[in-house]
Enzyme design. Structure first.
Site, mmCIF file in Angstrom:
data_model
loop_
_atom_site.group_PDB
_atom_site.id
_atom_site.type_symbol
_atom_site.label_atom_id
_atom_site.label_comp_id
_atom_site.label_asym_id
_atom_site.label_seq_id
_atom_site.Cartn_x
_atom_site.Cartn_y
_atom_site.Cartn_z
ATOM 1 N N ASN A 13 0.874 -1.179 0.000
ATOM 2 C CA ASN A 13 0.000 0.000 0.000
ATOM 3 C C ASN A 13 0.909 1.226 0.000
ATOM 4 O O ASN A 13 1.524 1.545 1.013
ATOM 5 C CB ASN A 13 -0.888 -0.049 1.254
ATOM 6 C CG ASN A 13 -1.692 1.212 1.453
ATOM 7 O OD1 ASN A 13 -1.781 2.060 0.560
ATOM 8 N ND2 ASN A 13 -2.287 1.347 2.630
ATOM 9 N N LYS A 15 0.127 4.317 -0.298
ATOM 10 C CA LYS A 15 -0.481 5.502 0.336
ATOM 11 C C LYS A 15 -0.266 6.746 -0.530
ATOM 12 O O LYS A 15 -0.265 6.636 -1.754
ATOM 13 C CB LYS A 15 0.056 5.663 1.763
ATOM 14 C CG LYS A 15 -0.124 4.383 2.577
ATOM 15 C CD LYS A 15 0.060 4.551 4.058
ATOM 16 C CE LYS A 15 -0.131 3.202 4.742
ATOM 17 N NZ LYS A 15 -0.119 3.268 6.187
ATOM 18 N N HIS A 99 -9.590 1.257 4.767
ATOM 19 C CA HIS A 99 -8.312 1.388 5.481
ATOM 20 C C HIS A 99 -8.514 2.303 6.688
ATOM 21 O O HIS A 99 -9.302 3.251 6.631
ATOM 22 C CB HIS A 99 -7.249 1.953 4.536
ATOM 23 C CG HIS A 99 -5.869 1.898 5.137
ATOM 24 N ND1 HIS A 99 -5.425 2.844 6.024
ATOM 25 C CD2 HIS A 99 -4.877 0.998 5.006
ATOM 26 C CE1 HIS A 99 -4.194 2.524 6.405
ATOM 27 N NE2 HIS A 99 -3.839 1.406 5.807
ATOM 28 N N GLU A 101 -6.871 4.656 7.809
ATOM 29 C CA GLU A 101 -6.665 6.091 7.544
ATOM 30 C C GLU A 101 -7.911 6.698 6.904
ATOM 31 O O GLU A 101 -8.253 7.855 7.153
ATOM 32 C CB GLU A 101 -5.411 6.271 6.671
ATOM 33 C CG GLU A 101 -4.145 6.034 7.503
ATOM 34 C CD GLU A 101 -2.979 5.442 6.742
ATOM 35 O OE1 GLU A 101 -2.940 5.507 5.507
ATOM 36 O OE2 GLU A 101 -2.083 4.874 7.415
ATOM 37 N N GLU A 171 -5.613 -5.041 10.460
ATOM 38 C CA GLU A 171 -4.540 -4.073 10.717
ATOM 39 C C GLU A 171 -4.815 -3.342 12.023
ATOM 40 O O GLU A 171 -5.601 -2.382 12.047
ATOM 41 C CB GLU A 171 -4.472 -3.050 9.584
ATOM 42 C CG GLU A 171 -4.216 -3.660 8.230
ATOM 43 C CD GLU A 171 -3.642 -2.620 7.271
ATOM 44 O OE1 GLU A 171 -2.499 -2.801 6.844
ATOM 45 O OE2 GLU A 171 -4.332 -1.630 6.972
ATOM 46 N N GLY A 177 2.340 2.141 10.773
ATOM 47 C CA GLY A 177 3.282 3.243 10.646
ATOM 48 C C GLY A 177 3.971 3.616 11.947
ATOM 49 O O GLY A 177 4.608 4.653 12.053
ATOM 50 N N SER A 217 3.224 -2.295 10.289
ATOM 51 C CA SER A 217 4.673 -2.377 10.484
ATOM 52 C C SER A 217 5.263 -3.743 10.117
ATOM 53 O O SER A 217 6.186 -4.222 10.776
ATOM 54 C CB SER A 217 5.058 -1.982 11.908
ATOM 55 O OG SER A 217 4.670 -0.637 12.166
HETATM 56 P P1 PGA Z 1 2.736 0.194 7.628
HETATM 57 O O1 PGA Z 1 1.271 0.405 6.974
HETATM 58 O O2 PGA Z 1 3.265 -1.094 7.058
HETATM 59 O O3 PGA Z 1 3.528 1.387 7.217
HETATM 60 O O4 PGA Z 1 2.523 0.097 9.104
HETATM 61 C C1 PGA Z 1 0.399 -0.666 6.769
HETATM 62 C C2 PGA Z 1 -0.899 -0.167 6.182
HETATM 63 O O5 PGA Z 1 -1.359 0.899 6.579
HETATM 64 O O6 PGA Z 1 -1.503 -0.830 5.312
#
Ligand code: PGA
Length: 259
Positions: A13, A15, A99, A101, A171, A177, A217
């Site tokens: 992803n 982003k 997601h 976010e 997640e 992140g 992560s």
């Molecule tokens: P990250 O993000 O691997 O940077 O923690 C995962 C995601 O949001 O899909």
């Protein structure tokens, strides 16, 4: 070891990162580094504006192209939104939906997520549905309740047959992140719960077949132990998917490829 035969999926992803040339170069590097014998699925989800360039860069490979979101309406006065047929036209077969976010920053509710999952399915796009609890929800003992509500909400009014290709990504929001990964045991516990909840919704066969990816992560250093868990069928990777060498290591993880 379970008797199922779920094909693992490793998804990147990207982003709101990269401009089109950078995205195309990264896609090309990933394509080049893939072991041709690799059996599992690899998915890339660039920003909308980079879909065409990445689609071109991936030509001739079996890497799956996905959008990071999709609108639930087909066309019309929806400024800023991108429809299912538009993402399909850009080469996508999959769409990430819900997601954390999108939920947190863009205030998407379970009802909105449900409309998007329905719109994707109606248009032949595979939804990659994201769910997960916040730190506060985990610490107050509400993790399973949150996951249950998100799953029931996302699949409301959708039949098992309609949802048959859907992929679910667990997640934990506190792990996205942040560099804090769920331990393999924490992730496995949540994945088992997700599968159990899907069994309640669509029955045992459906729940045994669905891929549940872990996200939060995931890195070259921790992917092997995560993928060794019986109910973790893949990974949804943010930060680490922006570096070709690291992401290639995640893709070629060392756990048994078919559990
Ligand atoms: P990250 O993000 O691997 O940077 O923690 C995962 C995601 O949001 O899909």
């Amino acid at each position: 070891m379970a008797s199922h035969n779920r094909i693992p999926m490793i998804a990147g992803n990207w982003k709101m990162h990269l401009v089109s040339k950078e995205a195309a170069d990264l896609a090309a590097a990933i394509k080049k580094g893939l072991d041709p014998a690799l059996k599992h699925e690899v998915l890339l989800a660039p920003t909308f504006t980079n879909l065409h360039a990445v689609h071109a860069a991936l030509a001739g490979s079996r890497v799956i192209l996905s959008s990071q979101d999709v609108a639930w309406e087909e066309k019309g006065a929806f400024t800023g939104a991108v429809s299912p047929s538009q993402v399909k036209d850009a080469g996508c077969t999959h769409a990430i939906i819900g997601h954390s976010e999108r939920r947190k920053i863009f205030l998407e509710t379970d009802a909105v997520v449900n409309l998007k999952v329905k719109a994707a399915i109606k248009n032949g796009i595979v939804p990659v549905l994201c769910i997960g609890e916040t730190l506060e929800e985990r610490e107050s003992g509400r993790t399973f309740k949150v996951l249950e509500t998100q799953l029931n909400g996302a699949f409301a009014g959708i039949t098992a047959a309609e949802a048959s290709k859907a992929v679910i990504a667990y997640e934990p929001v506190w792990a996205i992140g942040t560099g804090k990964t769920a331990t393999p045991a924490q992730a496995q516990e949540a994945h088992l719960f997700v599968r159990g909840q899907m069994e309640k919704i669509y029955g045992k066969a459906w729940a045994e077949a669905v891929r549940v990816l872990y996200g939060g992560s995931v890195k070259a250093e921790n992917v092997d132990e995560l993928m060794a868990q019986p109910d973790i069928d893949g990974a949804l990777v943010g930060g680490e998917s922006l570096k070709a060498d690291k992401f290639l290591r995640v893709i070629h993880y060392q756990a048994a490829p078919v559990k």
